[in-house]
Design an enzyme around this catalytic site. Structure first.
Site, PDB file in Angstrom:
ATOM      1  N   LYS A   3       0.836  -1.199   0.000  1.00  0.00           N
ATOM      2  CA  LYS A   3       0.000   0.000   0.000  1.00  0.00           C
ATOM      3  C   LYS A   3       0.878   1.260   0.000  1.00  0.00           C
ATOM      4  O   LYS A   3       2.106   1.172   0.189  1.00  0.00           O
ATOM      5  CB  LYS A   3      -0.897  -0.023   1.240  1.00  0.00           C
ATOM      6  CG  LYS A   3      -1.911  -1.187   1.270  1.00  0.00           C
ATOM      7  CD  LYS A   3      -2.742  -1.119   2.553  1.00  0.00           C
ATOM      8  CE  LYS A   3      -3.737  -2.249   2.647  1.00  0.00           C
ATOM      9  NZ  LYS A   3      -4.558  -2.147   3.893  1.00  0.00           N
ATOM     10  N   TYR A  43     -12.232  -2.990  -2.951  1.00  0.00           N
ATOM     11  CA  TYR A  43     -12.719  -2.956  -1.568  1.00  0.00           C
ATOM     12  C   TYR A  43     -14.248  -2.924  -1.496  1.00  0.00           C
ATOM     13  O   TYR A  43     -14.810  -2.412  -0.532  1.00  0.00           O
ATOM     14  CB  TYR A  43     -12.114  -1.743  -0.848  1.00  0.00           C
ATOM     15  CG  TYR A  43     -10.660  -1.935  -0.477  1.00  0.00           C
ATOM     16  CD1 TYR A  43     -10.271  -2.921   0.438  1.00  0.00           C
ATOM     17  CD2 TYR A  43      -9.673  -1.128  -1.032  1.00  0.00           C
ATOM     18  CE1 TYR A  43      -8.937  -3.097   0.782  1.00  0.00           C
ATOM     19  CE2 TYR A  43      -8.323  -1.301  -0.682  1.00  0.00           C
ATOM     20  CZ  TYR A  43      -7.970  -2.280   0.225  1.00  0.00           C
ATOM     21  OH  TYR A  43      -6.651  -2.450   0.572  1.00  0.00           O
ATOM     22  N   THR A  85      -5.120  -7.924  10.639  1.00  0.00           N
ATOM     23  CA  THR A  85      -5.415  -6.586  10.098  1.00  0.00           C
ATOM     24  C   THR A  85      -4.866  -5.471  10.997  1.00  0.00           C
ATOM     25  O   THR A  85      -4.304  -4.495  10.497  1.00  0.00           O
ATOM     26  CB  THR A  85      -6.945  -6.420   9.934  1.00  0.00           C
ATOM     27  OG1 THR A  85      -7.443  -7.506   9.141  1.00  0.00           O
ATOM     28  CG2 THR A  85      -7.290  -5.108   9.274  1.00  0.00           C
ATOM     29  N   ASN A 106      -1.383  -0.342   7.509  1.00  0.00           N
ATOM     30  CA  ASN A 106      -0.856  -1.692   7.749  1.00  0.00           C
ATOM     31  C   ASN A 106      -0.062  -2.273   6.577  1.00  0.00           C
ATOM     32  O   ASN A 106       0.086  -3.485   6.449  1.00  0.00           O
ATOM     33  CB  ASN A 106      -1.968  -2.631   8.235  1.00  0.00           C
ATOM     34  CG  ASN A 106      -3.101  -2.766   7.225  1.00  0.00           C
ATOM     35  OD1 ASN A 106      -3.005  -2.259   6.107  1.00  0.00           O
ATOM     36  ND2 ASN A 106      -4.151  -3.463   7.617  1.00  0.00           N
ATOM     37  N   HIS A 109      -1.783  -5.318   1.445  1.00  0.00           N
ATOM     38  CA  HIS A 109      -3.067  -5.998   1.215  1.00  0.00           C
ATOM     39  C   HIS A 109      -2.788  -7.375   0.651  1.00  0.00           C
ATOM     40  O   HIS A 109      -1.864  -7.546  -0.128  1.00  0.00           O
ATOM     41  CB  HIS A 109      -3.905  -5.208   0.195  1.00  0.00           C
ATOM     42  CG  HIS A 109      -5.072  -5.991  -0.336  1.00  0.00           C
ATOM     43  ND1 HIS A 109      -6.279  -6.055   0.317  1.00  0.00           N
ATOM     44  CD2 HIS A 109      -5.197  -6.785  -1.429  1.00  0.00           C
ATOM     45  CE1 HIS A 109      -7.102  -6.845  -0.358  1.00  0.00           C
ATOM     46  NE2 HIS A 109      -6.464  -7.307  -1.436  1.00  0.00           N
ATOM     47  N   GLU A 120      -9.607 -10.455  -7.655  1.00  0.00           N
ATOM     48  CA  GLU A 120      -8.699  -9.309  -7.586  1.00  0.00           C
ATOM     49  C   GLU A 120      -7.625  -9.377  -8.670  1.00  0.00           C
ATOM     50  O   GLU A 120      -7.230  -8.353  -9.228  1.00  0.00           O
ATOM     51  CB  GLU A 120      -8.085  -9.223  -6.182  1.00  0.00           C
ATOM     52  CG  GLU A 120      -9.138  -8.822  -5.150  1.00  0.00           C
ATOM     53  CD  GLU A 120      -8.655  -8.891  -3.702  1.00  0.00           C
ATOM     54  OE1 GLU A 120      -7.456  -9.120  -3.466  1.00  0.00           O
ATOM     55  OE2 GLU A 120      -9.502  -8.716  -2.808  1.00  0.00           O
TER      56      GLU A 120
HETATM   57  P1  IDP Z   1      -7.360  -7.140   5.647  1.00  0.00           P
HETATM   58  O1  IDP Z   1      -6.556  -6.082   4.918  1.00  0.00           O
HETATM   59  O2  IDP Z   1      -6.561  -7.772   6.756  1.00  0.00           O
HETATM   60  O3  IDP Z   1      -7.978  -8.157   4.712  1.00  0.00           O
HETATM   61  P2  IDP Z   1     -10.027  -6.006   5.905  1.00  0.00           P
HETATM   62  O4  IDP Z   1     -10.976  -6.264   7.038  1.00  0.00           O
HETATM   63  O5  IDP Z   1     -10.344  -6.638   4.592  1.00  0.00           O
HETATM   64  O6  IDP Z   1      -8.554  -6.387   6.397  1.00  0.00           O
HETATM   65  O7  IDP Z   1      -9.962  -4.427   5.731  1.00  0.00           O
HETATM   66  C1  IDP Z   1      -9.327  -3.869   4.592  1.00  0.00           C
HETATM   67  C2  IDP Z   1      -8.458  -2.713   5.033  1.00  0.00           C
HETATM   68  O8  IDP Z   1      -9.282  -1.684   5.551  1.00  0.00           O
HETATM   69  C3  IDP Z   1      -7.490  -3.048   6.168  1.00  0.00           C
HETATM   70  O9  IDP Z   1      -6.281  -3.624   5.713  1.00  0.00           O
HETATM   71  C4  IDP Z   1      -7.256  -1.678   6.768  1.00  0.00           C
HETATM   72  O10 IDP Z   1      -6.300  -0.936   6.016  1.00  0.00           O
HETATM   73  C5  IDP Z   1      -8.621  -1.029   6.608  1.00  0.00           C
HETATM   74  N1  IDP Z   1      -9.406  -1.216   7.834  1.00  0.00           N
HETATM   75  C6  IDP Z   1     -10.086  -2.318   8.219  1.00  0.00           C
HETATM   76  N2  IDP Z   1     -10.704  -2.145   9.402  1.00  0.00           N
HETATM   77  C7  IDP Z   1     -10.412  -0.882   9.771  1.00  0.00           C
HETATM   78  C8  IDP Z   1     -10.752  -0.091  10.932  1.00  0.00           C
HETATM   79  O11 IDP Z   1     -11.468  -0.523  11.838  1.00  0.00           O
HETATM   80  N3  IDP Z   1     -10.238   1.167  10.949  1.00  0.00           N
HETATM   81  C9  IDP Z   1      -9.456   1.686   9.952  1.00  0.00           C
HETATM   82  N4  IDP Z   1      -9.129   0.975   8.852  1.00  0.00           N
HETATM   83  C10 IDP Z   1      -9.590  -0.287   8.772  1.00  0.00           C
HETATM   84 MG    MG Z   2      -9.493  -7.984   3.318  1.00  0.00          MG
END
Ligand code: IDP
Ligand code: MG
Length: 143
Positions: A3, A43, A85, A106, A109, A120
């Site tokens: 990212k 997303y 996550t 983080n 992805h 994807e």
């Molecule tokens: P993942 O990346 O581990 O698959 P997902 O639940 O699919 O996690 O969420 C996608 C992305 O959205 C996360 O990597 C993170 O960058 C962002 N995200 C998810 N939950 C939150 C949150 O509660 N606060 C802020 N950003 C979030």
């Molecule tokens: Mg995800």
């Protein structure tokens, strides 16, 4: 994909190295600012979530490094390697556990299932961008 925070922090090479050393094979890659339409599509499961506007804004804020990695159980192996996550809870030794602090920054992805990987990959790459070749260590990687 790495990212924008991972790109800005110079983490692309170290992340590629982790996957290469694991034995996964890089079969496609692109460095780009992902157009809005593909960010929304990638997303789409999160469209209604409260964090979606900031997630979308952040992904569109700078270049990402997109990759397709191939190998035995690649999806689950990569998910384990990236960590949970929320990086504060991610295990040490994982990418997020070693390199990040905040859920919204983080670093990486990864697809969460073979079905989402297929979706994807076809969203971001055309079939002719997926390259078939052999790694010379394949006989040592697989029994
Ligand atoms: P993942 O990346 O581990 O698959 P997902 O639940 O699919 O996690 O969420 C996608 C992305 O959205 C996360 O990597 C993170 O960058 C962002 N995200 C998810 N939950 C939150 C949150 O509660 N606060 C802020 N950003 C979030
Ligand atoms: Mg995800």
């Amino acid at each position: 994909m790495v990212k924008p925070d991972g790109v800005a922090r110079g983490l692309i090479g170290g992340i590629i190295q982790r996957f290469e050393r694991k034995g996964l094979k890089l079969v496609a890659a692109r460095f780009e600012r992902i157009p809005e339409k593909r960010v929304l599509e990638q997303y789409r499961e999160h469209l209604e979530k409260p964090f979606f506007p900031s997630l979308r804004h952040f992904i569109e804020s700078g270049p990402c490094f997109l990759m397709v990695w191939e190998g035995k159980n690649a999806v689950s192996v990569v998910r384990k390697m990236i960590g949970t996550t929320n990086p504060a809870e991610a295990e040490p030794g994982t990418i997020r556990g070693d390199l990040a602090l905040d859920t919204g920054r983080n670093v990486i992805h990864a697809s969460d299932s073979p079905a989402s990987a297929a979706r994807e990959i076809s969203l971001h790459f055309s079939p002719d961008e997926i390259i078939t070749y052999k790694r010379t260590d394949e006989p040592s990687l697989y029994e």
